[in-house]
Every structure is written in structure tokens, then in C-alpha cells.
Design a protein around this motif. Structure first.
Motif, mmCIF file in Angstrom:
data_model
loop_
_atom_site.group_PDB
_atom_site.id
_atom_site.type_symbol
_atom_site.label_atom_id
_atom_site.label_comp_id
_atom_site.label_asym_id
_atom_site.label_seq_id
_atom_site.Cartn_x
_atom_site.Cartn_y
_atom_site.Cartn_z
ATOM 1 N N SER A 1 0.808 -1.215 0.000
ATOM 2 C CA SER A 1 0.000 0.000 0.000
ATOM 3 C C SER A 1 0.840 1.263 0.000
ATOM 4 O O SER A 1 0.357 2.322 -0.390
ATOM 5 C CB SER A 1 -0.955 0.007 1.190
ATOM 6 N N ALA A 2 2.092 1.188 0.432
ATOM 7 C CA ALA A 2 2.929 2.382 0.469
ATOM 8 C C ALA A 2 4.373 1.990 0.733
ATOM 9 O O ALA A 2 4.651 0.887 1.188
ATOM 10 C CB ALA A 2 2.450 3.327 1.561
ATOM 11 N N VAL A 3 5.256 2.908 0.443
ATOM 12 C CA VAL A 3 6.663 2.761 0.782
ATOM 13 C C VAL A 3 7.091 4.026 1.512
ATOM 14 O O VAL A 3 6.493 5.084 1.333
ATOM 15 C CB VAL A 3 7.557 2.531 -0.466
ATOM 16 N N THR A 4 8.118 3.921 2.325
ATOM 17 C CA THR A 4 8.567 5.096 3.061
ATOM 18 C C THR A 4 9.304 6.058 2.144
ATOM 19 O O THR A 4 9.940 5.648 1.171
ATOM 20 C CB THR A 4 9.496 4.715 4.225
ATOM 21 N N LYS A 5 9.203 7.310 2.470
ATOM 22 C CA LYS A 5 9.965 8.340 1.759
ATOM 23 C C LYS A 5 11.332 8.504 2.408
ATOM 24 O O LYS A 5 12.256 8.989 1.785
ATOM 25 C CB LYS A 5 9.210 9.667 1.798
ATOM 26 N N GLU A 6 11.434 8.106 3.660
ATOM 27 C CA GLU A 6 12.681 8.223 4.400
ATOM 28 C C GLU A 6 13.612 7.091 3.983
ATOM 29 O O GLU A 6 13.251 5.938 4.054
ATOM 30 C CB GLU A 6 12.435 8.144 5.912
ATOM 31 N N HIS A 7 14.799 7.453 3.590
ATOM 32 C CA HIS A 7 15.752 6.431 3.171
ATOM 33 C C HIS A 7 16.858 6.225 4.185
ATOM 34 O O HIS A 7 17.654 5.318 4.053
ATOM 35 C CB HIS A 7 16.345 6.795 1.808
ATOM 36 N N TRP A 8 16.939 7.071 5.203
ATOM 37 C CA TRP A 8 18.013 6.966 6.189
ATOM 38 C C TRP A 8 17.455 7.128 7.592
ATOM 39 O O TRP A 8 16.876 8.147 7.922
ATOM 40 C CB TRP A 8 19.092 8.024 5.960
ATOM 41 N N ASN A 9 17.608 6.124 8.390
ATOM 42 C CA ASN A 9 17.454 6.178 9.840
ATOM 43 C C ASN A 9 16.089 6.518 10.415
ATOM 44 O O ASN A 9 15.891 6.325 11.591
ATOM 45 C CB ASN A 9 18.480 7.132 10.459
ATOM 46 N N LYS A 10 15.151 7.049 9.699
ATOM 47 C CA LYS A 10 13.861 7.417 10.287
ATOM 48 C C LYS A 10 12.701 6.710 9.591
ATOM 49 O O LYS A 10 11.621 7.261 9.456
ATOM 50 C CB LYS A 10 13.668 8.936 10.240
ATOM 51 N N ARG A 11 12.918 5.501 9.167
ATOM 52 C CA ARG A 11 11.853 4.773 8.477
ATOM 53 C C ARG A 11 10.694 4.469 9.400
ATOM 54 O O ARG A 11 9.541 4.532 9.011
ATOM 55 C CB ARG A 11 12.399 3.497 7.855
ATOM 56 N N GLY A 12 10.986 4.117 10.651
ATOM 57 C CA GLY A 12 9.910 3.851 11.605
ATOM 58 C C GLY A 12 9.034 5.073 11.797
ATOM 59 O O GLY A 12 7.808 4.978 11.796
ATOM 60 N N GLN A 13 9.660 6.230 11.945
ATOM 61 C CA GLN A 13 8.892 7.463 12.098
ATOM 62 C C GLN A 13 8.063 7.740 10.855
ATOM 63 O O GLN A 13 6.910 8.156 10.948
ATOM 64 C CB GLN A 13 9.821 8.656 12.379
ATOM 65 N N GLY A 14 8.629 7.477 9.684
ATOM 66 C CA GLY A 14 7.880 7.668 8.441
ATOM 67 C C GLY A 14 6.650 6.774 8.377
ATOM 68 O O GLY A 14 5.571 7.213 7.969
ATOM 69 N N ILE A 15 6.784 5.527 8.792
ATOM 70 C CA ILE A 15 5.641 4.606 8.799
ATOM 71 C C ILE A 15 4.626 5.036 9.846
ATOM 72 O O ILE A 15 3.415 5.028 9.602
ATOM 73 C CB ILE A 15 6.102 3.154 9.024
ATOM 74 N N GLN A 16 5.108 5.434 11.012
ATOM 75 C CA GLN A 16 4.207 5.905 12.060
ATOM 76 C C GLN A 16 3.406 7.113 11.567
ATOM 77 O O GLN A 16 2.195 7.190 11.764
ATOM 78 C CB GLN A 16 5.005 6.278 13.315
#
Length: 86
Positions: free
Chosen positions: A8-23
């Protein structure tokens, strides 16, 4: 066994903040209640307990391993689905 799985989606964050991006994404889409996360790194996922239990660490999907010792049921179903397709 049939499952309707989709990305349904992919994160825009590519470095270190992927969890925050998903949250952030989940907060913007409150109707999403079932999901798993695929990643080849742990990044900041441990900072978000609900995300951590739904994280599959990948080294190639056939070698995916649960990050959490108590994975979500959805992740278990996903692994079974992948095995069926193999």
C-alpha cells in the motif's frame, strides 16, 4: 488458502527514520489496522513497539526473519503465503 495482500505504500525516508515515516503514514491513514513491514535494516523501528512486532527483516524474502520475538499474526500469514508461492 487465499490472501489479498498488496503493497500500500513505501517510506519516503531512506536513512534512519523509516519507523517514524511509517508511524506518520499510519496516523494519516487511521483506517489501516492490518499491515506488516519489510526492511533489510532495523533503523528506528524499535522506538515504535507496534511497528517492531510487525517488522520482517529481509535478506531476500525467502530468508525473512521476525525482528520481534512476538510477531504479529499478519506477518506469520505473510510468510506462509510466500512459502506457498515458492
Amino acid at each position: 488458502m487465499g490472501h489479498d495482500l498488496e503493497i500500500s505504500a513505501v517510506t519516503k525516508e531512506h536513512w534512519n527514520k523509516r519507523g517514524q515515516g511509517i508511524q506518520d503514514y499510519l496516523e494519516e491513514h487511521p483506517k489501516i489496522d492490518e499491515y506488516i513491514i519489510l526492511d533489510d535494516n532495523r533503523f528506528d523501528f524499535e522506538d515504535f513497539p507496534r511497528l517492531w512486532e510487525r517488522l520482517l527483516i529481509t535478506d531476500g524474502i525467502e530468508n525473512a526473519a521476525f525482528a520481534s520475538k512476538t510477531p504479529a499474526v499478519e506477518a506469520i500469514i505473510f510468510r506462509e503465503y510466500i512459502k506457498e508461492l515458492s
